[in-house]
Motif scaffolding. Sequence first.
Motif, mmCIF file in Angstrom:
data_model
loop_
_atom_site.group_PDB
_atom_site.id
_atom_site.type_symbol
_atom_site.label_atom_id
_atom_site.label_comp_id
_atom_site.label_asym_id
_atom_site.label_seq_id
_atom_site.Cartn_x
_atom_site.Cartn_y
_atom_site.Cartn_z
ATOM 1 N N ARG A 1 0.806 -1.233 0.000
ATOM 2 C CA ARG A 1 0.000 0.000 0.000
ATOM 3 C C ARG A 1 0.836 1.279 0.000
ATOM 4 O O ARG A 1 0.596 2.193 -0.773
ATOM 5 C CB ARG A 1 -0.931 0.011 1.218
ATOM 6 C CG ARG A 1 -2.043 -0.970 1.032
ATOM 7 C CD ARG A 1 -3.233 -0.715 1.888
ATOM 8 N NE ARG A 1 -4.377 -1.198 1.127
ATOM 9 C CZ ARG A 1 -5.416 -0.474 0.783
ATOM 10 N NH1 ARG A 1 -5.504 0.781 1.131
ATOM 11 N NH2 ARG A 1 -6.384 -0.998 0.065
ATOM 12 N N ARG B 1 2.378 2.488 -3.419
ATOM 13 C CA ARG B 1 1.557 2.597 -4.639
ATOM 14 C C ARG B 1 1.685 3.965 -5.292
ATOM 15 O O ARG B 1 2.140 4.912 -4.690
ATOM 16 C CB ARG B 1 0.085 2.310 -4.284
ATOM 17 C CG ARG B 1 -0.068 0.829 -3.979
ATOM 18 C CD ARG B 1 -1.494 0.409 -3.810
ATOM 19 N NE ARG B 1 -1.477 -0.971 -3.297
ATOM 20 C CZ ARG B 1 -2.489 -1.587 -2.771
ATOM 21 N NH1 ARG B 1 -3.656 -0.985 -2.690
ATOM 22 N NH2 ARG B 1 -2.368 -2.829 -2.330
ATOM 23 N N ARG B 2 1.227 4.037 -6.534
ATOM 24 C CA ARG B 2 1.229 5.263 -7.336
ATOM 25 C C ARG B 2 2.631 5.790 -7.599
ATOM 26 O O ARG B 2 2.844 6.978 -7.734
ATOM 27 C CB ARG B 2 0.358 6.358 -6.686
ATOM 28 C CG ARG B 2 -1.084 5.894 -6.513
ATOM 29 C CD ARG B 2 -2.031 7.012 -6.313
ATOM 30 N NE ARG B 2 -2.450 7.546 -7.597
ATOM 31 C CZ ARG B 2 -3.567 8.210 -7.794
ATOM 32 N NH1 ARG B 2 -4.387 8.454 -6.783
ATOM 33 N NH2 ARG B 2 -3.899 8.670 -8.983
ATOM 34 N N LEU B 3 3.582 4.862 -7.621
ATOM 35 C CA LEU B 3 4.974 5.238 -7.928
ATOM 36 C C LEU B 3 5.445 4.543 -9.200
ATOM 37 O O LEU B 3 6.635 4.549 -9.515
ATOM 38 C CB LEU B 3 5.905 4.837 -6.760
ATOM 39 C CG LEU B 3 5.642 5.486 -5.414
ATOM 40 C CD1 LEU B 3 6.470 4.828 -4.322
ATOM 41 C CD2 LEU B 3 5.971 6.981 -5.490
ATOM 42 N N THR C 1 3.071 -0.821 -12.763
ATOM 43 C CA THR C 1 3.328 -0.758 -14.214
ATOM 44 C C THR C 1 4.608 -1.513 -14.557
ATOM 45 O O THR C 1 4.652 -2.274 -15.529
ATOM 46 C CB THR C 1 3.450 0.717 -14.667
ATOM 47 O OG1 THR C 1 2.265 1.409 -14.240
ATOM 48 C CG2 THR C 1 3.584 0.839 -16.170
ATOM 49 N N TYR D 1 -9.689 0.946 -10.434
ATOM 50 C CA TYR D 1 -9.201 1.991 -11.343
ATOM 51 C C TYR D 1 -7.690 1.922 -11.592
ATOM 52 O O TYR D 1 -7.259 2.110 -12.726
ATOM 53 C CB TYR D 1 -9.622 3.379 -10.833
ATOM 54 C CG TYR D 1 -11.118 3.470 -10.654
ATOM 55 C CD1 TYR D 1 -11.967 3.363 -11.763
ATOM 56 C CD2 TYR D 1 -11.691 3.596 -9.400
ATOM 57 C CE1 TYR D 1 -13.340 3.388 -11.613
ATOM 58 C CE2 TYR D 1 -13.071 3.627 -9.240
ATOM 59 C CZ TYR D 1 -13.890 3.521 -10.347
ATOM 60 O OH TYR D 1 -15.254 3.541 -10.191
ATOM 61 N N PRO D 2 -6.871 1.670 -10.550
ATOM 62 C CA PRO D 2 -5.425 1.611 -10.838
ATOM 63 C C PRO D 2 -5.073 0.505 -11.832
ATOM 64 O O PRO D 2 -4.276 0.719 -12.749
ATOM 65 C CB PRO D 2 -4.792 1.333 -9.466
ATOM 66 C CG PRO D 2 -5.823 1.720 -8.468
ATOM 67 C CD PRO D 2 -7.156 1.565 -9.109
#
Length: 142
Positions: free
Chosen positions: A80, A83-85, A89, A116-117
């Motif tokens: 958690r 994330r968003r780093l 991907t 969504y991610p």
Amino acid sequence: MLEIRRASMDDLTHLMDLYSSLTDEDLYMRFFVYHKVSEEEVRRILTQEDHITILACRDGKVVGEGSLYDNGEFSLVVRREHRRLGIGTRIVSSLISLAKEKGLPRVIFYTLPNNYPMIAIGRKLGFSLKFDDEEVVGSRAP
Ligand SMILES: CC(C)(COP(=O)(O)OP(=O)(O)OC[C@H]1O[C@@H](n2cnc3c(N)ncnc32)[C@H](O)[C@@H]1OP(=O)(O)O)[C@@H](O)C(=O)NCCC(=O)NCCS
């Protein structure tokens, strides 16, 4: 720096630690079941030969995991607080490369319409996405 590498039995405690840091919702998204992952299951993940498991590591800590099955299906999870780093991907890109090396015709993921991610990753990496009320299926050639 982020390192992506194949998991081995030496990663048992790292992987247990990653899964035990997750919420029930994360576990459901990753495994499609609502329960904590037992040590026995982690051993199976690390030893069964129908898939390849890779780990994303940062400063020696396992921050994400992804598994690619022989039929081209894959799933992944990122800790958690990491994330968003771009780690998710990177994991999916590595799984696509592995599928290519193995000569698989397609890579496929299944997820829920509110993930969504994961849908964003699918779009970004050129997956074709099929939506219905209950699930989203993403697929592409490796
Ligand atoms: C899905 C998951 C692996 C993504 O990991 P991550 O490391 O955060 O992914 P990334 O940082 O590479 O990318 C996330 C993308 O989603 C986007 N995103 C994140 N939260 C979002 C939200 N609430 N709404 C829309 N987009 C969102 C980010 O902007 C990013 O896109 P961008 O690079 O175009 O900006 C992570 O959320 C996770 O572990 N979820 C639980 C398990 C799971 O769902 N696994 C997927 C099974 S198929």
